[in-house]
Design a protein around this motif. Structure first.
Motif, mmCIF file in Angstrom:
data_model
loop_
_atom_site.group_PDB
_atom_site.id
_atom_site.type_symbol
_atom_site.label_atom_id
_atom_site.label_comp_id
_atom_site.label_asym_id
_atom_site.label_seq_id
_atom_site.Cartn_x
_atom_site.Cartn_y
_atom_site.Cartn_z
ATOM 1 N N UNK A 183 6.369 -3.397 7.031
ATOM 2 C CA UNK A 183 6.432 -2.392 6.868
ATOM 3 C C UNK A 183 7.003 -2.353 4.784
ATOM 4 N N UNK A 184 7.232 -1.377 4.456
ATOM 5 C CA UNK A 184 7.662 -1.812 2.539
ATOM 6 C C UNK A 184 8.873 -2.360 2.674
ATOM 7 N N UNK A 185 9.643 -2.643 1.029
ATOM 8 C CA UNK A 185 10.159 -3.957 0.778
ATOM 9 C C UNK A 185 11.136 -3.195 -0.608
ATOM 10 N N UNK A 186 10.449 -2.632 -1.460
ATOM 11 C CA UNK A 186 10.420 -1.912 -2.491
ATOM 12 C C UNK A 186 11.186 -0.645 -2.639
ATOM 13 N N UNK A 187 11.790 -0.786 -3.287
ATOM 14 C CA UNK A 187 13.039 0.683 -3.497
ATOM 15 C C UNK A 187 12.781 1.960 -3.678
ATOM 16 N N UNK A 188 12.508 1.285 -4.496
ATOM 17 C CA UNK A 188 11.353 3.055 -5.399
ATOM 18 C C UNK A 188 10.137 3.231 -5.125
ATOM 19 N N UNK A 189 9.679 2.648 -4.020
ATOM 20 C CA UNK A 189 8.345 2.749 -3.377
ATOM 21 C C UNK A 189 8.103 3.479 -2.412
ATOM 22 N N UNK A 190 7.443 4.307 -1.748
ATOM 23 C CA UNK A 190 6.866 3.766 -0.087
ATOM 24 C C UNK A 190 5.446 3.255 0.369
ATOM 25 N N UNK A 191 6.156 2.159 0.506
ATOM 26 C CA UNK A 191 4.630 1.349 0.775
ATOM 27 C C UNK A 191 4.808 1.033 2.063
ATOM 28 N N UNK A 210 0.631 -1.108 -0.142
ATOM 29 C CA UNK A 210 -0.218 0.383 0.147
ATOM 30 C C UNK A 210 0.582 1.022 -0.264
ATOM 31 N N UNK A 211 1.103 2.421 -0.976
ATOM 32 C CA UNK A 211 0.930 3.624 -0.989
ATOM 33 C C UNK A 211 1.119 4.289 0.155
#
Ligand SMILES: *Cc1c(COP(=O)(O)O)cnc(C)c1O
Length: 371
Positions: A332-340, A306-307
């Motif tokens: 928490x998120x884990x994709x480097x180029x999106x804040x999720x 989720x953004x």
């Protein structure tokens, strides 16, 4: 014997997942040495039934390792590629990348095929990469990229592997026991999964489900590791009904109970339950004005990235603590180029838990003046 009441926490992290009390209590048993026949029979039962979820135990075998899921991925990658072999690894998220780190640690000849972390793998590009690379013996990939929730098309890639006669390794850690897999029709030689995700057991056991034909051929490969050697672990268990090293004994009793409960619910029905939770989640997010990363069409329906709300007052750790106090664990998120941030809907939870989560989320968004 007194049994205290156990608080039910709703884990919305991608495993270890919320378990039933029957799975929790299955661990409470008289002390037993794992070299006893009773325990060998228990492991044998677990191995056969795990195999049966994805293939015929005549042709496939489940090999257990004490350790988290990564230990099993490492066991497969370090054990099945001959000295002059070469592997193509598809990297479209953190777990694909981890496979590359493993083969790099073992100095295994590796071709990395990078692919978007939010869009499906381009099969044409992949086929070109396979065709243009001489000496490829193996291909490894993730089934469901837990980093984002992207579901990879392992059937299509299994077909490519069959066409080009390369062995196919799939990490289905977060797919196994929910998303149906048939190793034979998908041409999968090795499938990795673990005890604490969709099978809804306790953490501590990883398993490799292996084509017996493929596994037998790895016998001659010089071991790169002692503890994680796949063939050695397999052959020793076949011969003795014991593991070479101390297994997580109580975790196996919980695993057996989790297998029984999976059989009772069935994998198809489990995926339906998970899918209902996911649809409830997505509808709720849309109502709250939050966006998610992966298109519905390519979504696993198991974890949603989720953004993050775009406001100064938002802070993941604060949000985590706000939920945690109320019995929900978020991730928490884990994709480097999106804040999720991520919400997983695996484990013994259903859409009512997701509805309860959404109502707490609405309160939190009100607190940070989001919209
Ligand atoms: C959970 C997971 C793993 C294993 O993680 P561990 O922390 O070692 O249990 C590996 N691959 C994928 C795709 C996963 O989701």
């Amino acid at each position: 014997m007194s049994i205290k009441q156990i608080t039910r926490n709703v884990l919305l992290n991608p495993g270890p997942a919320t378990t039933t009390d029957t799975v929790k209590f299955a661990q409470v048993i008289p002390d037993i040495c794992p070299r006893e026949k009773e325990f060998g029979d228990l492991m044998e039962y677990c191995a056969t039934e795990i195999t049966r979820f994805v293939g015929d135990p005549k042709d496939y075998a489940t090999v257990f390792f004490g350790g988290s899921g990564t230990a099993t991925v490492e066991a497969i990658l370090s054990s099945v590629i001959p000295e002059n072999g070469k592997i193509l690894i598809i990297d479209n998220g953190a777990y694909g990348k981890r496979m590359c780190q493993i083969t790099s640690a073992y100095k295994i000849d590796t071709l990395v095929f990078k692919s978007s972390s939010i869009e499906p793998i381009d099969l044409k590009n992949l086929e070109d990469a396979i065709r243009n690379e001489e000496g490829l013996t193996h291909l490894a990939m993730i089934h469901h990229e837990t980093t984002t929730g992207l579901l990879n098309d392992i059937s299509a890639i299994g077909e490519l592997c069959a066409t080009y006669k390369i062995q196919f390794i799939v990490d289905s850690m977060s797919g196994f026991a929910a998303i149906p897999v048939d190793m034979k029709s998908m041409n999968i030689d090795y499938l990795a999964a673990s005890s604490n995700k969709n099978i809804q057991g306790m953490a501590g056991i990883g398993f490799a489900i292996c084509s017996k034909t493929a596994l037998e051929k790895t016998k001659e490969i010089a071991p790169r590791t002692l503890y994680l050697n796949l063939y050695a672990q397999y052959a020793y268990f076949e011969k003795t009904h014991q593991t070479r090293f101390t297994p997580p004994v109580q975790t196996f009793y919980a695993l057996k109970q989790a297998i029984l409960e999976t059989m009772e619910e069935s994998i198809e029905k489990r995926y339906e339950r998970y899918s209902q939770s996911w649809e409830t989640l997505l509808n709720g997010l849309e109502g709250l004005g939050l966006k998610y990363l992966i298109d519905k069409e390519y979504h696993s329906k198991i974890i949603t990235s989720i953004i993050e709300p775009d406001t100064e007052k938002y802070d993941f750790n604060e949000m985590h603590d706000f939920f945690f106090e109320k019995g929900f664990t978020i991730y928490p998120g884990k994709v480097s180029n999106y804040d999720t941030f991520r919400i997983s809907n695996i484990g013994q939870i259903d859409k009512r838990d997701i509805e309860a989560f959404l109502s707490v989320l609405e309160t939190y968004l009100g607190k940070i003046d989001y919209r």
